[in-house]
Motif scaffolding. Structure first.
Motif, PDB file in Angstrom:
ATOM      1  N   GLY A  15       0.678   3.964  -2.960  1.00 40.72           N
ATOM      2  CA  GLY A  15       0.339   5.340  -2.634  1.00 40.72           C
ATOM      3  C   GLY A  15       1.422   6.325  -3.008  1.00 40.72           C
ATOM      4  O   GLY A  15       1.161   7.526  -3.151  1.00 40.72           O
ATOM      5  N   TYR A  37      -9.754   4.999   2.595  1.00 38.69           N
ATOM      6  CA  TYR A  37      -9.591   5.277   1.172  1.00 38.69           C
ATOM      7  C   TYR A  37     -10.839   5.903   0.551  1.00 38.69           C
ATOM      8  O   TYR A  37     -10.886   6.133  -0.659  1.00 38.69           O
ATOM      9  CB  TYR A  37      -9.256   3.985   0.422  1.00 38.69           C
ATOM     10  CG  TYR A  37      -7.844   3.496   0.623  1.00 38.69           C
ATOM     11  CD1 TYR A  37      -6.799   3.976  -0.165  1.00 38.69           C
ATOM     12  CD2 TYR A  37      -7.539   2.544   1.591  1.00 38.69           C
ATOM     13  CE1 TYR A  37      -5.499   3.523   0.012  1.00 38.69           C
ATOM     14  CE2 TYR A  37      -6.238   2.080   1.777  1.00 38.69           C
ATOM     15  CZ  TYR A  37      -5.229   2.576   0.984  1.00 38.69           C
ATOM     16  OH  TYR A  37      -3.941   2.137   1.152  1.00 38.69           O
ATOM     17  N   ASP A  52      -0.437   6.947   2.020  1.00 40.05           N
ATOM     18  CA  ASP A  52      -1.228   7.972   1.337  1.00 40.05           C
ATOM     19  C   ASP A  52      -2.498   7.318   0.798  1.00 40.05           C
ATOM     20  O   ASP A  52      -2.475   6.641  -0.220  1.00 40.05           O
ATOM     21  CB  ASP A  52      -0.420   8.589   0.201  1.00 40.05           C
ATOM     22  CG  ASP A  52      -1.159   9.731  -0.498  1.00 40.05           C
ATOM     23  OD1 ASP A  52      -2.325   9.992  -0.147  1.00 40.05           O
ATOM     24  OD2 ASP A  52      -0.572  10.349  -1.401  1.00 40.05           O
ATOM     25  N   THR A  53      -3.604   7.525   1.496  1.00 39.64           N
ATOM     26  CA  THR A  53      -4.871   6.904   1.098  1.00 39.64           C
ATOM     27  C   THR A  53      -5.706   7.802   0.197  1.00 39.64           C
ATOM     28  O   THR A  53      -6.783   7.391  -0.250  1.00 39.64           O
ATOM     29  CB  THR A  53      -5.701   6.546   2.337  1.00 39.64           C
ATOM     30  OG1 THR A  53      -5.951   7.736   3.106  1.00 39.64           O
ATOM     31  CG2 THR A  53      -4.975   5.524   3.200  1.00 39.64           C
ATOM     32  N   ALA A  54      -5.240   9.032  -0.077  1.00 36.81           N
ATOM     33  CA  ALA A  54      -6.042   9.976  -0.863  1.00 36.81           C
ATOM     34  C   ALA A  54      -5.533  10.163  -2.280  1.00 36.81           C
ATOM     35  O   ALA A  54      -6.149  10.902  -3.052  1.00 36.81           O
ATOM     36  CB  ALA A  54      -6.090  11.327  -0.140  1.00 36.81           C
ATOM     37  N   ASP A  55      -4.436   9.533  -2.639  1.00 36.33           N
ATOM     38  CA  ASP A  55      -3.833   9.718  -3.959  1.00 36.33           C
ATOM     39  C   ASP A  55      -4.824   9.365  -5.068  1.00 36.33           C
ATOM     40  O   ASP A  55      -5.228   8.202  -5.199  1.00 36.33           O
ATOM     41  CB  ASP A  55      -2.586   8.845  -4.082  1.00 36.33           C
ATOM     42  CG  ASP A  55      -1.908   8.962  -5.429  1.00 36.33           C
ATOM     43  OD1 ASP A  55      -2.263   9.864  -6.201  1.00 36.33           O
ATOM     44  OD2 ASP A  55      -1.024   8.133  -5.716  1.00 36.33           O
ATOM     45  N   TYR A  87     -10.023   0.212   4.878  1.00 34.99           N
ATOM     46  CA  TYR A  87     -10.766   0.415   3.629  1.00 34.99           C
ATOM     47  C   TYR A  87     -11.509   1.757   3.648  1.00 34.99           C
ATOM     48  O   TYR A  87     -11.524   2.495   2.649  1.00 34.99           O
ATOM     49  CB  TYR A  87     -11.740  -0.745   3.436  1.00 34.99           C
ATOM     50  CG  TYR A  87     -12.712  -0.587   2.289  1.00 34.99           C
ATOM     51  CD1 TYR A  87     -12.281  -0.576   0.970  1.00 34.99           C
ATOM     52  CD2 TYR A  87     -14.087  -0.461   2.539  1.00 34.99           C
ATOM     53  CE1 TYR A  87     -13.174  -0.450  -0.083  1.00 34.99           C
ATOM     54  CE2 TYR A  87     -14.983  -0.332   1.500  1.00 34.99           C
ATOM     55  CZ  TYR A  87     -14.526  -0.317   0.191  1.00 34.99           C
ATOM     56  OH  TYR A  87     -15.431  -0.172  -0.844  1.00 34.99           O
ATOM     57  N   THR A 126     -10.724   1.251  -5.190  1.00 35.57           N
ATOM     58  CA  THR A 126     -10.380   0.544  -3.961  1.00 35.57           C
ATOM     59  C   THR A 126     -11.487  -0.448  -3.667  1.00 35.57           C
ATOM     60  O   THR A 126     -12.655  -0.063  -3.543  1.00 35.57           O
ATOM     61  CB  THR A 126     -10.243   1.494  -2.755  1.00 35.57           C
ATOM     62  OG1 THR A 126      -9.359   2.563  -3.090  1.00 35.57           O
ATOM     63  CG2 THR A 126      -9.713   0.744  -1.539  1.00 35.57           C
ATOM     64  N   GLN A 185       0.828  -1.205   0.000  1.00 36.12           N
ATOM     65  CA  GLN A 185       0.000   0.000   0.000  1.00 36.12           C
ATOM     66  C   GLN A 185       0.863   1.257   0.000  1.00 36.12           C
ATOM     67  O   GLN A 185       0.539   2.243  -0.674  1.00 36.12           O
ATOM     68  CB  GLN A 185      -0.903   0.011   1.228  1.00 36.12           C
ATOM     69  CG  GLN A 185      -2.011  -1.024   1.202  1.00 36.12           C
ATOM     70  CD  GLN A 185      -2.802  -0.985   2.494  1.00 36.12           C
ATOM     71  OE1 GLN A 185      -3.655  -0.126   2.694  1.00 36.12           O
ATOM     72  NE2 GLN A 185      -2.504  -1.920   3.390  1.00 36.12           N
ATOM     73  N   SER A 233     -10.654   8.930  -1.947  1.00 34.04           N
ATOM     74  CA  SER A 233      -9.889   8.811  -3.191  1.00 34.04           C
ATOM     75  C   SER A 233     -10.781   8.303  -4.323  1.00 34.04           C
ATOM     76  O   SER A 233     -11.521   7.326  -4.153  1.00 34.04           O
ATOM     77  CB  SER A 233      -8.715   7.844  -3.011  1.00 34.04           C
ATOM     78  OG  SER A 233      -8.081   7.604  -4.253  1.00 34.04           O
ATOM     79  N   ARG A 237      -3.171   6.905  -8.180  1.00 30.25           N
ATOM     80  CA  ARG A 237      -2.610   5.561  -7.996  1.00 30.25           C
ATOM     81  C   ARG A 237      -3.402   4.510  -8.770  1.00 30.25           C
ATOM     82  O   ARG A 237      -4.536   4.740  -9.206  1.00 30.25           O
ATOM     83  CB  ARG A 237      -2.600   5.202  -6.503  1.00 30.25           C
ATOM     84  CG  ARG A 237      -3.991   5.105  -5.889  1.00 30.25           C
ATOM     85  CD  ARG A 237      -3.986   4.350  -4.571  1.00 30.25           C
ATOM     86  NE  ARG A 237      -5.258   4.436  -3.894  1.00 30.25           N
ATOM     87  CZ  ARG A 237      -6.321   3.672  -4.179  1.00 30.25           C
ATOM     88  NH1 ARG A 237      -6.249   2.770  -5.141  1.00 30.25           N
ATOM     89  NH2 ARG A 237      -7.446   3.806  -3.497  1.00 30.25           N
TER      90      ARG A 237
END
Length: 271
Positions: free
Chosen positions: A95, A223, A191-194, A220, A230, A91, A226, A197
């Protein structure tokens, strides 16, 4: 035709041979498989148990840098498939803009998500450093049975322990919050907001005692902001051993189907 590369990343307390079934299956489907292991990891679990060697000094930063260098060595971005601590590394790399797609199987949680906040984990190894494995901590056979192989029979659990269990680096276990006295460190931030990706699949076993299903579901949700793909897949009656116990094929086949559904084919025409 060129084959899509796949890099497999295993977790703490497990040997890279835990991917042997997956490597064979993904190769049969046409992927270019890479199972590089951790820095300095010996060829077999038995060798690592005899002498953990360089693994004693592995921390999260070094482990992530090790796999980042491997991922960057490919001409085409590989698919990243990680289990447990390897799922966290996968992850982090995805990210950071590396990898075409990632699959995190029973991943250790990122960004401070834990089932009960800080404090001792029920699966933690003894607080005192092992005298047999200086700098490393084994997961005792009874704990392996309780928190890793709890959904299989006694005989299978014993075989899995002998085949795949290895001591985990004390430094890494403390950093990840897996040691009894540790609460984790900031290096577990992902980085869960990219928005740029590649697609990500999170997989949990609903009977997992090391990384409970509720923890993976909480990750989960991180995310949610984003727009990148996902997905979450929950396997009923499966524990932390879901990638290498006798039912691993069902998980691997779901991952293969998910990759295909997201446009990640095993081979592609050159140019």
């Amino acid at each position: 035709m060129k084959r899509t590369p796949v890099v497999f990343i295993h977790g703490a307390w497990f040997h890279m041979s835990s991917w042997e079934g997956w490597a064979e299956r993904f190769t049969a489907y046409g992927f270019a498989v890479c199972v590089p292991g951790w820095p300095g990891e010996a060829a077999t679990a038995a060798e690592v148990r005899r002498d953990p060697g360089p693994l004693r000094d592995v921390g999260l930063a070094a482990l992530t840098a090790h796999y980042e260098a491997i991922v960057r060595s490919f001409d085409d971005p590989p698919v990243l498939v990680g289990h447990s601590a390897g799922g966290l590394v996968a992850q982090h790399l995805l990210g950071g803009g590396l990898g075409r797609a990632a699959v995190a199987l029973a991943p250790l949680p990122a960004n401070g998500v834990w089932p009960d906040g800080a404090g001792p984990r029920p699966w933690s190894p003894p607080s005192a450093a092992s005298t047999r494995y200086p700098g490393s901590e084994p997961l005792p056979r009874a704990q392996f049975r309780h928190v890793v192989a709890n959904t299989v029979g006694e005989e299978e659990a014993a075989k899995l322990f002998e085949r795949y269990a290895v001591p985990g680096p004390h430094r890494l276990l403390e950093e990840l919050g897996l040691h009894r006295t540790a609460a984790g460190v900031a290096d577990t931030v992902v980085d869960t907001a990219d928005p740029e990706r590649g697609p990500l699949l999170l997989v949990s076993g609903q009977e997992d005692r090391m990384v409970p299903d509720a923890v993976t579901r909480a990750v989960y949700k991180l995310y949610g902001d984003s727009p990148a793909v996902t997905d979450l897949k929950q396997f009923a009656d499966r524990g932390h051993s879901l990638v290498f116990d006798s039912d691993w094929r069902a998980v691997a086949d779901h991952v293969l189907a998910w990759l295909a559904a997201n446009g990640v084919e095993a081979t592609a025409a050159r140019g």
